[in-house]
Design a protein around this motif. Sequence first.
Motif, PDB file in Angstrom:
ATOM      1  N   SER A  92     -23.506 -39.122  34.972  1.00  0.00           N
ATOM      2  CA  SER A  92     -24.600 -38.445  35.665  1.00  0.00           C
ATOM      3  C   SER A  92     -25.847 -39.330  35.721  1.00  0.00           C
ATOM      4  N   TYR A  93     -26.044 -40.158  34.695  1.00  0.00           N
ATOM      5  CA  TYR A  93     -27.199 -41.073  34.730  1.00  0.00           C
ATOM      6  C   TYR A  93     -26.971 -42.187  35.744  1.00  0.00           C
ATOM      7  N   THR A 122     -30.904 -40.622  26.619  1.00  0.00           N
ATOM      8  CA  THR A 122     -31.841 -39.994  27.556  1.00  0.00           C
ATOM      9  C   THR A 122     -31.880 -40.799  28.844  1.00  0.00           C
ATOM     10  N   ASP A 158     -19.281 -37.885  30.894  1.00  0.00           N
ATOM     11  CA  ASP A 158     -19.978 -37.102  31.922  1.00  0.00           C
ATOM     12  C   ASP A 158     -21.456 -37.467  31.979  1.00  0.00           C
ATOM     13  N   LEU A 159     -22.063 -37.555  30.787  1.00  0.00           N
ATOM     14  CA  LEU A 159     -23.504 -37.810  30.730  1.00  0.00           C
ATOM     15  C   LEU A 159     -23.826 -39.178  31.324  1.00  0.00           C
TER      16      LEU A 159
END
Lengths: 249, 364
Positions: A21-22, A104, A17-18
């Motif tokens: 999303s990036y 990040t 997911d992360l």
Amino acid sequence: MRPLRTVIIEDEPLARDLLRSYIALHEDVELVGEAENGSAGIAIINTLRPDLVLIDIHMPEVSGITLVQELTYEPAIVFVTAFDMHAVAEFELGAFDYLLKPVTAERFATALSRVRERFDSGVSTPPEIGTSMRLNAATQGGFLEHFFVRKSGALILVKAVDVVRLEADDDYTAIFANGQRHLVHVALRDMVDRLDPARFIRVHRSHVLNVAHVQSSVLVDRRLHITMRDGSVIEASRAGTVLLRSRAL
Amino acid sequence: MGKRRFWYLYIAAWLPYALSYYVLFRGYGTEPLVQTAYNILPAMLAGVLVVRWCRFLHWKLHNRWWFYPAQLGSALAYSLLWSVGVVMLGSIGNAMVTHHFTFGFFNGYALQWQFFSGLMIYSNIVGVGYVFQTNASLAIAEHRREQAEALQTAAQLSALRAQLNPHFLFNTLNSIAALAGPSQPQTLEAISELAAMLRYTLCHADAKEEVTLREELSFTDRYLALEQLRMGSRLRVIREVQSEALRCVLPPLTLQPLVENAIRHGIAPKATGGTLCMRACIEGSDLLLSVEDDGIGADLCEVQQADGLGLSLVRKRLSLGCFDTPVFALETQPGKGFRVAIKIPQDSLPKPSVLKNVTLEEAR
């Protein structure tokens, strides 16, 4: 600008997911597929032939490293890893792009821009610095015969015999070879163990010299000042001086 | 206590008493030395029995109802034993000189006096014996407590390591970042700061390593950023760092614990907060580091005795590290802030690496 066709291979759903999303934050990246384990990853990469693969190192059965070694096709690779003390130094030594978890947005963007730069330069990677070559050189342990460095998007291979000296620059190491200075993001202290002591001597906290490239040396105030073939002069520490003299240099 | 030492002490304790007897008997003029010996020797020998008896009737039993009655009984017995001893010894001695045995003579007044001083001597011996006993058991208790604490710390550490597998830790932080989502930049920022801190502590747990001041400072800054989240404007930070000092090397995790100490014990307990000042500069071939706060301060003696975990940790890391004689100085006073200064010599090669090279040399 052609978008980077990208595949995610990661076993944890939230981690996927992360990354997704990036990717959504970057218009020039297109997500074309996902796999949640290594063997599915090999299949999807060989079928879709993406430009970029984001691969988690630790996955059940087939690890990210094994996966890359079994590919018949060479996409740009960005490794994703949670915690491996040695992996980071190895990735850097192999000039691989990687992301540390928690990933990040900023680091993601940096890694992406590197890939983009290399992709846009259009220079195809010669096989001697191909993924598996670098993976072997960096992760197999033993003394380093080659250094892989990045130079404006391109990868360059520097032979250990050509290296005149290495200098610590905080958590970077500057490699001086063939009249050029290359920066590698591995601290000298983490690299010394991988340097062949028959060739390299640490004469100072922040200096390692290639014995074959020493031109002359003079003793000044109980310290050796060593002139290298490339004209640079290095001052050994007291301990380094003792070490050098024990090797009759 | 050693046997010999016990006897020295025991005899020394009797000397003043014997001396007072001697002076007393000299007044009467008849063989004062012999008279003193007749009187003191039985008391002294019977006293040894009392010492033994003390070990048997241990002080830890003093809460039992029979303890004091038993003591009173044994005091009476001691006194009686002494009196009988004196009379016997006196009679035998007399018989040896005069070849004529007469069994003592009873002077009511003297006997009464002797009996009460016997009780007194008994309580003296017992009292001193119990003081030694209590001291010894306190020392044992202290030792046990220290051992227990050390064990507990070790257990806590290994529990932390075992449960918080780094892989689990960073994957979880990654999941939390995913849950927060990219619309929460501040959360993601805080997570990544925390992760970077944890990574640094895990990677640089070995005090024999060395890091540059730049690395240690950036770790400390991350810590400060997280503290600032908690304390807001109560925490003010001043950094005076010479740029040349940034390339100096030091054992990892030496600066941050000092900063953490200053915040935890100096600034956080103060309602108005305080200012933390980190200074770093080069003096000669040394790196000078200081961490100072204007917090509540402490009593220097107490700090040195207690040596909170943070300070002793840093001291230990400095001594473990490969740095020659790092100097450590403390300055504090209650209400007047706290200052720690360290001097770390820079002019040498890291030792492990030198050794490694040398052994490789010899191996070939």
